[in-house]
Write a protein that holds these residues in place. Structure first.
Motif: not given
Length: 136
Positions: A82-97
């Motif tokens: 992920i880089r400057a200017g990127d937007t990320v959506f992580i859905p509910p209850h999805v395990e991530h780091w």
């Protein structure tokens, strides 16, 4: 209710706690909106190699990368750059780091609604998971 203005510098940042982050992380408050709103947002700066532990959010999370290059991964998957200017959506209850790359710092705004609970923090990300070859 009156307008709320938080002036730059009025609310100091804090180090990311060792039970939720690996490496050097600075967390600066953006907003914890009063009820009935449930928006919580922080500005997070990760030094190279720093990252969150595995975690998930009750109604998902949105990240807006402001500078640098970072990584984000879902449980069982290779990380993505992920880089400057990127937007990320992580859905509910999805395990991530998410965090910096091994060699590059990264700064993002993290936004999530927390109407029914807080972030659920899990275990630290292993070196194997962190150093896994990112997806193309």
């Amino acid at each position: 209710m009156s307008l709320i203005i938080h002036r730059n510098g009025d609310r100091p940042g804090v180090s990311g706690p060792a039970n939720s982050f690996t490496g050097t992380v600075l967390i600066s408050p953006v907003i914890s909106a009063p009820a009935p709103a449930s928006l919580r947002s922080v500005d997070v700066t990760f030094a190279p190699g720093a990252r969150t532990f595995w975690h998930h959010h009750p109604v998902g999370q949105t990240l807006r990368v402001l500078s640098g290059t970072g990584l984000i991964a879902l449980r069982g998957e290779a990380p993505h750059y992920i880089r400057a200017g990127d937007t990320v959506f992580i859905p509910p209850h999805v395990e991530h780091w998410h965090g910096a790359t091994p060699t590059t710092a990264m700064n993002h705004i993290a936004m999530q609604e927390e109407p029914d609970g807080e972030t659920v923090w899990l275990e630290a990300v292993t070196e194997d998971d962190f150093n896994r070859t990112p997806a193309a």
